[in-house]
Design a protein around this motif. Sequence first.
Motif, PDB file in Angstrom:
ATOM      1  N   PRO A 203      -0.661  -4.912   7.828  1.00  0.00           N
ATOM      2  CA  PRO A 203      -1.692  -5.649   7.093  1.00  0.00           C
ATOM      3  C   PRO A 203      -2.591  -6.475   8.027  1.00  0.00           C
TER       4      PRO A 203
ATOM      5  N   HIS B  98      11.152   6.646  -1.456  1.00  0.00           N
ATOM      6  CA  HIS B  98       9.704   6.696  -1.201  1.00  0.00           C
ATOM      7  C   HIS B  98       9.123   8.006  -1.751  1.00  0.00           C
TER       8      HIS B  98
ATOM      9  N   ASN C 199      -2.472   0.942   3.242  1.00  0.00           N
ATOM     10  CA  ASN C 199      -3.710   0.726   4.003  1.00  0.00           C
ATOM     11  C   ASN C 199      -4.907   1.399   3.317  1.00  0.00           C
TER      12      ASN C 199
ATOM     13  N   THR D 262       5.265  -0.247  -0.057  1.00  0.00           N
ATOM     14  CA  THR D 262       6.180  -0.926   0.857  1.00  0.00           C
ATOM     15  C   THR D 262       7.557  -0.985   0.174  1.00  0.00           C
TER      16      THR D 262
HETATM   17  O1  KG4 Z   1       8.046   1.509   3.901  1.00  0.00           O
HETATM   18  P1  KG4 Z   1       8.106   0.198   4.604  1.00  0.00           P
HETATM   19  O2  KG4 Z   1       7.925  -1.050   3.773  1.00  0.00           O
HETATM   20  O3  KG4 Z   1       9.445   0.038   5.385  1.00  0.00           O
HETATM   21  C1  KG4 Z   1      10.051   1.106   6.062  1.00  0.00           C
HETATM   22  O4  KG4 Z   1      10.798   1.864   5.388  1.00  0.00           O
HETATM   23  O5  KG4 Z   1       9.775   1.224   7.271  1.00  0.00           O
HETATM   24  O6  KG4 Z   1       6.998   0.242   5.741  1.00  0.00           O
HETATM   25  C2  KG4 Z   1       6.781  -0.856   6.570  1.00  0.00           C
HETATM   26  C3  KG4 Z   1       5.659  -0.502   7.546  1.00  0.00           C
HETATM   27  C4  KG4 Z   1       5.446  -1.560   8.603  1.00  0.00           C
HETATM   28  O7  KG4 Z   1       5.381  -0.920   9.862  1.00  0.00           O
HETATM   29  C5  KG4 Z   1       4.106  -2.173   8.223  1.00  0.00           C
HETATM   30  O8  KG4 Z   1       3.370  -2.688   9.315  1.00  0.00           O
HETATM   31  C6  KG4 Z   1       3.417  -1.003   7.575  1.00  0.00           C
HETATM   32  O9  KG4 Z   1       4.421  -0.356   6.824  1.00  0.00           O
HETATM   33  N1  KG4 Z   1       2.321  -1.434   6.690  1.00  0.00           N
HETATM   34  C7  KG4 Z   1       1.014  -1.139   6.913  1.00  0.00           C
HETATM   35  C8  KG4 Z   1       0.282  -1.813   5.902  1.00  0.00           C
HETATM   36  N2  KG4 Z   1       1.167  -2.474   5.086  1.00  0.00           N
HETATM   37  C9  KG4 Z   1       2.412  -2.228   5.592  1.00  0.00           C
HETATM   38  N3  KG4 Z   1       0.422  -0.413   7.873  1.00  0.00           N
HETATM   39  C10 KG4 Z   1      -0.912  -0.314   7.841  1.00  0.00           C
HETATM   40  N4  KG4 Z   1      -1.693  -0.940   6.920  1.00  0.00           N
HETATM   41  C11 KG4 Z   1      -1.137  -1.687   5.935  1.00  0.00           C
HETATM   42  N5  KG4 Z   1      -1.914  -2.305   5.035  1.00  0.00           N
END
Ligand code: KG4
Length: 345
Positions: free
Chosen positions: A183, A118, A280, A307
């Motif tokens: 999302p 990341h 977001n 993500t």
């Molecule tokens: O980085 P990631 O894909 O996986 C990890 O390493 O954790 O992050 C996933 C997180 C989830 O909690 C998801 O709800 C959040 O990112 N997320 C968002 C949005 N898209 C994904 N949170 C807020 N707004 C978004 N649009």
Amino acid sequence: MIVLGLETSCDETAAAIVRRGADGTGELLANQILSQIDHEAYGGVVPELAARAHVTHLDALIAAALSEAKLDFTDLDGIAATAGPGLIGGVLVGLMTAKGLAFAHGLPLIGVNHLEGHALTARLTDEAPFPYLLLLVSGGHCQLLVVEGVGRYERLGTTIDDAVGEAFDKTAKMMGLGYPGGPAVEKAAASGDATRFALPRPLTGREGCDFSFSGLKTAVRKALLDLEEVSPQDKADLAASFQKAVGDILARQTGKALEMAGARLGPTPRLVVAGGVAANRYLRTRLEELCQERGAQLIVPPPKLCTDNGAMIAWAGAERLALGLSDPLDIAARARWPLTELAAS
Ligand code: KG4
Ligand code: ZN
């Protein structure tokens, strides 16, 4: 330098191929991803189901990535896979696959720290030069770090309880908005009144730039209990109020971190935002405003590379390989692996 990267640390099975030029520029040659949706019925990721699904799908995704890039294993210079942190069963699937491929094809293996993936993505997408301040906001993490180079991270702040993505996911679950929550909350918030519910901004007035989200989550629960019947408009208003509180918290603590990092970030400080929550749009706008106020530059990779994905792992692998770094075939998978422990590894 061409590297295949595998990501299996949570519920995304992904394989991607990147090319890194000698000048440090990057190119994404293939990006295959399969988001597991079977977890929705359980309201969260079931580790054993996730690991089994990785076993089922990973080989086909690797083949699809090679075909998308029109390449063969003989064209590759290295195989990278997430070696942690994450759900250990899943991490093992990707890492063991990478070990087998590296051994069979006589290629170097790079065991990538998922968080470093990341952290370095902005160098692939935007050629972000070191150093920069990193706000890492994902389902498992909420941290502010000074990124000085590959493997060189200094943590300025972290969450003392929940991760920010987790707060989004739990808020969505309480409101029955489905999984993954981020999302869904963003979508609901779009038609909501962010001033309707007075929610707390934990750690206001405290020194440093740590985060806390559990009080905010409890306040959302309480607001829901106080409503007799919860209408779609109530949900939208609560989602918007929650998202605004998160925006206030992230902007405030990131502002403090910019001050704490000070001259170490150079004359034009750069703020990179990474991790799923960086997708977001409202939060991006809030951080954009902060950067404008502070004369800083904001860099956020496109949502599909915020993500979890394979490109971030392939790229971190390529960055390491370019420095002559690779790992022995007996490198262990790790459930826990803080970025700040990376320099020594
Ligand atoms: O980085 P990631 O894909 O996986 C990890 O390493 O954790 O992050 C996933 C997180 C989830 O909690 C998801 O709800 C959040 O990112 N997320 C968002 C949005 N898209 C994904 N949170 C807020 N707004 C978004 N649009
Ligand atoms: Zn992640």
